[in-house]
Design an enzyme around this catalytic site. Structure first.
Site, short mmCIF file in Angstrom:
data_model
loop_
_atom_site.label_atom_id
_atom_site.label_comp_id
_atom_site.label_asym_id
_atom_site.label_seq_id
_atom_site.Cartn_x
_atom_site.Cartn_y
_atom_site.Cartn_z
N SER A 45 0.84 -1.19 0.00
CA SER A 45 0.00 0.00 0.00
C SER A 45 0.89 1.26 0.00
O SER A 45 1.74 1.39 -0.88
CB SER A 45 -0.96 -0.04 1.20
OG SER A 45 -1.96 0.92 1.07
N ASP A 87 -8.17 -4.22 -6.94
CA ASP A 87 -7.71 -3.68 -5.66
C ASP A 87 -8.54 -2.43 -5.35
O ASP A 87 -8.53 -1.47 -6.12
CB ASP A 87 -6.23 -3.33 -5.76
CG ASP A 87 -5.63 -2.90 -4.43
OD1 ASP A 87 -6.31 -2.19 -3.66
OD2 ASP A 87 -4.48 -3.25 -4.15
N HIS A 119 -7.09 -5.83 -1.32
CA HIS A 119 -5.94 -4.96 -1.14
C HIS A 119 -4.85 -5.73 -0.41
O HIS A 119 -5.08 -6.23 0.69
CB HIS A 119 -6.35 -3.72 -0.35
CG HIS A 119 -5.25 -2.71 -0.20
ND1 HIS A 119 -4.53 -2.24 -1.27
CD2 HIS A 119 -4.75 -2.08 0.90
CE1 HIS A 119 -3.64 -1.35 -0.84
NE2 HIS A 119 -3.75 -1.25 0.48
#
Length: 473
Positions: A195, A408, A437
Site C-alpha cells: 500500500s 484492488d 488490497h
C-alpha cells in the site's frame, strides 16, 4: 529562476550530503513480544542540516529463523501512512522460507508512535473526521467539512509538535531507512512494502538505487504517491471490487437475506447507506457504513463479517462489538501521522469550490463511493510542502518486483501500472486475477505468491511481466 535554482541546490545537498554515522544498534526485548527485539536510530530532523536537531526512530527486528540460511536484511513497511510498524515483522504473513532467510526489520516512521509521534490535540470526533470526513450530499456539506478541516489543520499546525511537520515526508522517511541500513551494518537491504509502503519503497530505491537489494512492492500507489488524485481513485477501486462481495452475498442469500443477485446486493448497499444517513443505528451512520464496507471488502476473509453486519443492520438488530466502534478504533490509531505525510508530501487544492466540483463529478462517475473520497481534507489548509517530490524513474538496477491484484479497492490497477511504467526496465509486474488490497500472502493465488517468494529467497527475477489467472477452489 533564482528561486528554482536555490531549491535545486538545496535538494542536491539533501540527497548527496555525506551522512554522519548512525552507529551500531543496541537491541533489547520489545515490550509485549517474546520474539521481537527493539532499538532506536538517531537521525537528523532536517537532512539539509544533518548536524542539527536529531530525532529517534524506533526499530524492531525478527531474527532469521534459520541463521545458517540467512542472506540479509528485509526492511519492511506495512502501509498507511501513519501506521506504526514495530510489530509488523510478526504480523506479516511471510512464508517460512522468507522468515528463514532474512532478519525482518521494521520501524515506526517519523511522526508516528515511538518515532517523534505527532500530536494535534484532536477530540475523538476530530480524529475520526481527520481521515474520514462526513459523506457530502451537496455543496453545503462540503463547505461544512471545509470548516472542520480548517480547524483540524489549525490545531495540527499550532500544536506542540508543529515544528516537526515540514520534515514528516516520504522522502525523509526513506532517508531514515538508509540510516537504519547503515546502523545495521549492511551495504544493501531488501525491502517489502504494501500500500503506502510501495511509494516509500519506490522513493527509497530511487534515492538509493545502489543500496537496495531485492525490492517487492505489493499493491502500488501511483508514482506521485498518496495525493488528492490517489485518494479519489479509491472510488474507482471500490466500484471494481464491490462486485466480488455482491456475488458472495447473493450466493448466500438464504443466510444473509441481502439479495439473491449481485444487482440486488448492490441496491441493498444504497438502501442501507441512505437509511443510516437519515437515522443512525448501533452507532452507525451513512459515513461509517460506507467506510466500514470499504475496509471490509479489502480482504475476501472479511466478506463473512461484512455480510453479517449488513444483515444485522438491515434487520435492526444490535451489532456485536460494534462495527462502528471497531471502525472508529482502527481510524483513531493513526490519523495524525496520516495527515502529516498525506499533507506534507503533496500540494492539495486550496479552493473549497474545487472540492465541491470534484464531489459532484465523482458522485456521477463512481456513485457508490466517489463523493466520499473527493471530499475536502485538512490538507487543503496545510503549509506547502518543504521540497518537491522525488521523481520515480528507471535509473538503477533491475531489482523491483511489483505484485498487484486485478481488483484492488485501495490502490487500483491503473495507478500501479503508471508506477510500473515509471520504473521502466528496473521493474517487473505480476498481476493476479483476484480482488482485495494486498496481494502477497493475503491472497490465495499461488502463481503470484510463488513468484514473490522465489524472488526474495532465491533471487529469481521474472524475465518479463506476468499475469496469473484466477485460481478456482
Amino acid at each position: 529562476m533564482l528561486k528554482i535554482a536555490l531549491v535545486a541546490t538545496a535538494l542536491a545537498g539533501v540527497v548527496s550530503a555525506a551522512p554522519a554515522s548512525a552507529g551500531p544498534l543496541r537491541w533489547s526485548a520489545c515490550p509485549g513480544s517474546p520474539v521481537l527485539q527493539c532499538s532506536k536510530v538517531t537521525v537528523p530532523l532536517d537532512y539539509r542540516h544533518p548536524d542539527g536537531r536529531k530525532i529517534d526512530v524506533a526499530v524492531s527486528r525478527l531474527s532469521a529463523a534459520k541463521p545458517e540460511k540467512r542472506r540479509g536484511v528485509l526492511l519492511m513497511n506495512p502501509g498507511g501512512p501513519g501506521v506504526a510498524g514495530l510489530r509488523a515483522p510478526t504480523a506479516q504473513p511471510f512464508p517460512q522460507a522468507v522468515r528463514d532467510s532474512y532478519d525482518i526489520v521494521s520501524f515506526d516512521p517519523r511522526g508516528v508512535g515511538a518515532s517523534a509521534g505527532l500530536t494535534c490535540n484532536l477530540t475523538d470526533a476530530q480524529r475520526t473526521a481527520a481521515a474520514n470526513p462526513p459523506y457530502p450530499h451537496n455543496p453545503a456539506d462540503v463547505a461544512k467539512s471545509a470548516e472542520l478541516a480548517k480547524q483540524i489543520a489549525k490545531q495540527c499546525t499550532t500544536s506542540d509538535t508543529a515544528d516537526l511537520l515540514p520534515f514528516i515526508t516520504t522522502a525523509n522517511t526513506a532517508r531514515d531507512m538508509d540510516r537504519i541500513r547503515e546502523a545495521l551494518g549492511v551495504s544493501k537491504v531488501s525491502y517489502y512494502g504494501e500500500s503506502y509502503g510501495t511509494y516509500l519503497g519506490a522513493v527509497y530505491t530511487t534515492l538509493f538505487p545502489e543500496r537496495s537489494d531485492r525490492v517487492v512492492l505489493d499493491s502500488s500507489l501511483p508514482p506521485e504517491g498518496y495525493d488528492v488524485e490517489a485518494l479519489r481513485a479509491q472510488a474507482l477501486g471500490f466500484e471494481l471490487r464491490f462486485p466480488d462481495f455482491a456475488r458472495y452475498a447473493a450466493a448466500k442469500d438464504q443466510q444473509y437475506h441481502l439479495g439473491a443477485t449481485p444487482a440486488a446486493v448492490t441496491a441493498k448497499y444504497y438502501e442501507l447507506a441512505d437509511r443510516l444517513e437519515r437515522k443512525p443505528e448501533s452507532g452507525f451512520d451513512g459515513t461509517a457504513f460506507r467506510g466500514f464496507t470499504s475496509g471490509e471488502i479489502r480482504n475476501d476473509a472479511s466478506f463473512k463479517e461484512l455480510a453479517t453486519y449488513w444483515h444485522l443492520l438491515d434487520t435492526h438488530q444490535p451489532l456485536p462489538g460494534t462495527a462502528a466502534a471497531k471502525e472508529d478504533s482502527d481510524r483513531g490509531t493513526f490519523p495524525v501521522g496520516y495527515l502529516g505525510v498525506l499533507c506534507g508530501d503533496s500540494q492539495w487544492p486550496t479552493s473549497v469550490r474545487t472540492y465541491q466540483r470534484n464531489v459532484e463529478t465523482d458522485r456521477v462517475r463512481y456513485p457508490m463511493y466517489g463523493a466520499y473520497t473527493a471530499n475536502i481534507r485538512a490538507c487543503a489548509y496545510w503549509p506547502a510542502p518543504a521540497e518537491p517530490k522525488v521523481r520515480i524513474t528507471s535509473g538503477g538496477p533491475a531489482d523491483v518486483l511489483m505484485v498487484q491484484n486485478l481488483r484492488d479497492p485501495a490502490t487500483p490497477l491503473p495507478g500501479a501500472l503508471r508506477t510500473r511504467w515509471a520504473f521502466g526496465g528496473r521493474a517487473r509486474m505480476v498481476t493476479a486475477d483476484q480482488g482485495g488490497h494486498v496481494a502477497y500472502g493475503a491472497g490465495a493465488n499461488a502463481c503470484l505468491n510463488d513468484a514473490a517468494t522465489a524472488y526474495l529467497v532465491d533471487g529469481k527475477f521474472p524475465a518479463r511481466d506476468r499475469f496469473c489467472p484466477a485460481e478456482r477452489s
